[in-house]
Each structure stands twice: as C-alpha cells, then as structure tokens.
Design a protein around this motif. Structure first.
Motif, short mmCIF file in Angstrom:
data_model
loop_
_atom_site.label_atom_id
_atom_site.label_comp_id
_atom_site.label_asym_id
_atom_site.label_seq_id
_atom_site.Cartn_x
_atom_site.Cartn_y
_atom_site.Cartn_z
N VAL A 30 -10.11 -12.09 43.14
CA VAL A 30 -11.05 -11.30 43.10
C VAL A 30 -9.91 -10.76 41.42
O VAL A 30 -9.13 -11.15 41.05
CB VAL A 30 -10.01 -9.94 43.89
CG1 VAL A 30 -10.70 -8.89 43.30
CG2 VAL A 30 -11.02 -10.82 45.69
N CYS A 255 -12.60 -8.90 52.13
CA CYS A 255 -13.01 -9.31 51.00
C CYS A 255 -13.57 -10.50 52.03
O CYS A 255 -14.29 -12.18 51.33
CB CYS A 255 -12.18 -10.14 50.40
SG CYS A 255 -11.28 -8.69 49.12
N TRP A 261 -15.78 -7.69 49.04
CA TRP A 261 -15.54 -8.24 47.91
C TRP A 261 -15.90 -7.99 46.61
O TRP A 261 -15.06 -7.90 45.57
CB TRP A 261 -15.93 -10.21 47.55
CG TRP A 261 -15.32 -10.85 46.94
CD1 TRP A 261 -14.28 -11.49 46.94
CD2 TRP A 261 -16.51 -11.21 45.63
NE1 TRP A 261 -14.25 -11.58 45.10
CE2 TRP A 261 -15.76 -11.82 44.95
CE3 TRP A 261 -17.61 -10.26 45.40
CZ2 TRP A 261 -16.04 -12.42 43.91
CZ3 TRP A 261 -18.59 -11.37 43.82
CH2 TRP A 261 -17.57 -12.14 43.57
N ASN A 265 -13.63 -6.41 44.16
CA ASN A 265 -14.07 -6.41 41.97
C ASN A 265 -13.20 -5.50 41.16
O ASN A 265 -12.88 -4.62 39.97
CB ASN A 265 -14.84 -7.67 41.70
CG ASN A 265 -14.38 -9.24 42.29
OD1 ASN A 265 -13.56 -9.69 41.34
ND2 ASN A 265 -14.44 -9.30 43.02
#
Ligand code: UTP
Length: 290
Positions: A30, A255, A261, A265
């Motif tokens: 990430v 995630c 996920w 980010n």
C-alpha cells in the motif's frame, strides 16, 4: 503488560489471486510499504517486543523483509543515501525478537493461532491480522493495550458493518456498552444477516488470554470447515472468560479484498502532501472522462 504479538501470515490469499500466487498477501504494497510492515509498526508502537509469525511455504519474503540486507545496505552507505539506509535499517526486527513458525496446512485462523501455543509466556498476548490496515492517530493496538485490564478477558477490536457484509465477520451479541468497550454475551462467526445478533463485527486486532489454546487445541471445525478463533472465544465466554469489544478511533481498510486495498491506497495518498496533488489531478481527469 502485553509484550508478545502473533501475526498469522499462512493463509492462501485466494481473494487476491493471481497477485498472491507467488507473493504472500501480507507483502502486497500500500503506497510504498507491504501490509505486514504496517502491522509490525503498529505493534512496535504499542510496546510489543516479541514478534511471532505463523508462516507457510512460499512466505519466505516476509522473513527476509524484517532481516538485514547487507549488500543493499553497503551500496546505500557507499552512495551516501543516508535517508534510504535509515528507512531500510528501521524495518529490522532486532535479533532474537522474531520467531517464524510453520503452519503446515491452512486449517483456519484458529489453527494458525494455536501453532504459537508453546511460545507464549505471558498470560495475555496480542494478535494482529496484517490484511486489516488501520490508520489512527494513536495505533489501534496501543489504544487497546492502554484500555485493557484483566476483567476484559479476551478483547477484540470491533466496527459496525453494513447488513450486506455481516456474513463475512465474527459478530458480537451485545450485553451492554460502556464508553469504548462493548461487553459481549455471545459471538458468532459469519452469521447470515437475518440471524446476526448485531452489526458489531470483529476486525483483525485482538488481545487474547493464554487459555484460548484450550478450546483451539480441540481443533473443532466451524464455519467454512475451518478452525475458527471466534468459536474458541465463544467457548471461553460460556465458561466465564469475558469477551470485550473495543471501539477504536481510526480508519480500517480490509486489504484482503481488492476494494479495501484500493481504498487504503487512495486514503493514504490523499493524506500524503507529496502525493495528494497528483491524486487530485487523476480524480479530475477521471471525473471528466465519466
Ligand atoms: P483470511 O481469512 O483473510 O484468509 O485470513 P486468507 O487465506 O489469508 O485469504 P482468502 O480468504 O483466501 O482470500 C486472515 C489472516 O489469517 C491468516 C491469513 O494469512 C491472514 O493474515 N491465516 C488464515 C493463517 O495464517 N492461516 C490460516 O489457515 C488461515
């Protein structure tokens, strides 16, 4: 005093295939750090000194990530890249403080935790699932450790989830609430939304009593045919070890799923002064295109 943390990293990560065919899910990045590093940093910030990883075949990159890398360090040193060198060295877990134990088969989270049974000395220990990335002013585990006392029994971090997602979680049957703490009278793994006792779900941070190894050792299969940690928590609750939910302050991203996920980010990029302007210009372009 919670000084030991267990990190189960032996799962298959099938929801993230093909990315996780040869790369451990916990090494998915990430922004610029693998998930497992966020979890270890959170544990360090909570005062953890002993790090137990439950691993499996193909997860060697995790062990390497927390080791020294002399060739890389020498090159960075020779090139005067002090900042990068410091970054690399700070990842290390000091010698003698990390332990890697193999789970031979992915029989479930409960079984992964049981694999640590001979290495837990204190009465209570922490458990962190790296696929839950938590961003908080004070680390989620630190909040839990500071609030924990023996009367809490087993403590689990909880969030409220929408009805459509309830069947993915362990869900608390709530007896009463007091501040950030929720006293449970029961817990059920992956209930249907019709049968769920509440919308208060367990996420990947726990403080567990050593007595959890008793019911886990029975290796009873639960939801999905897996040995479920939630079932062991329920067994202990039925024999008078309390179960306490803890509503932490912070944002949690799952995630282990593509959407979670991606959200992580975007959220981390949005809070990074260097990345934020680029993210904004990408969003403008995307909005124009849609
Ligand atoms: P998950 O429930 O996300 O399972 O595990 P998974 O296998 O990693 O992923 P999917 O469902 O196939 O996509 C939660 C955590 O528990 C660990 C995983 O590595 C993950 O960190 N785990 C799970 C084990 O260590 N062993 C197991 O048998 C199962």
């Amino acid at each position: 005093m919670i000084k030991t943390a267990v990190f189960p990293v032996a799962g298959l990560g099938s929801r993230f295939l093909p990315a996780t065919k040869a790369i451990p899910k916990e090494m998915l990045v990430v922004i610029d750090k693998p998930l497992i590093q966020y979890a270890v940093e959170e544990a360090k910030a909570a005062g953890i000194e002993k790090f137990i990883f439950i691993t499996s075949q193909g997860k060697e990159a995790i062990e390497d990530h927390f080791d020294s890398h002399s060739a890389l360090e020498s090159v960075l040193q020779a090139r005067g890249k002090t900042e990068d060198l410091e970054k690399i060295c700070s990842i290390r877990i000091p010698e003698g403080q990390a332990l890697f134990i193999r789970q031979h088969e992915p029989l479930g989270l409960g079984h992964a935790v049981w694999c640590a049974r001979h290495y837990i000395q204190e009465e209570s220990f922490a458990l962190l699932l790296a696929d839950d990335l938590i961003q908080a002013h004070k680390s989620c585990l630190k909040q839990m450790v500071e609030s924990y006392n023996d009367d809490d029994g087993n403590m689990v971090a909880v969030i409220d989830v929408p009805e459509s997602e309830i069947n993915r979680y362990g869900v608390l049957d709530i007896a009463r609430q007091s501040g950030a703490k929720v006293v449970a009278r029961g817990v059920v793994e992956k209930p249907s939304s019709a049968n769920a006792p509440s919308s208060t779900a367990i996420i990947g941070r726990y403080i567990l009593r050593k007595s959890i190894f008793g019911p886990l050792g029975l290796k009873k299969q639960g939801a999905g045919g897996e040995i479920q940690l939630t079932d062991a928590l329920q067994t202990l609750l039925a024999s008078d070890t309390p179960l306490t939910g803890f509503r932490f302050k912070g944002d949690r991203y799952d995630c282990g799923t593509k959407i979670g996920w991606l959200q992580a980010n975007l959220a981390l990029a949005a809070s990074d002064p260097e990345l934020r302007p680029y993210l904004q210009s990408v969003m403008v372009t995307l909005n124009k295109a849609s």
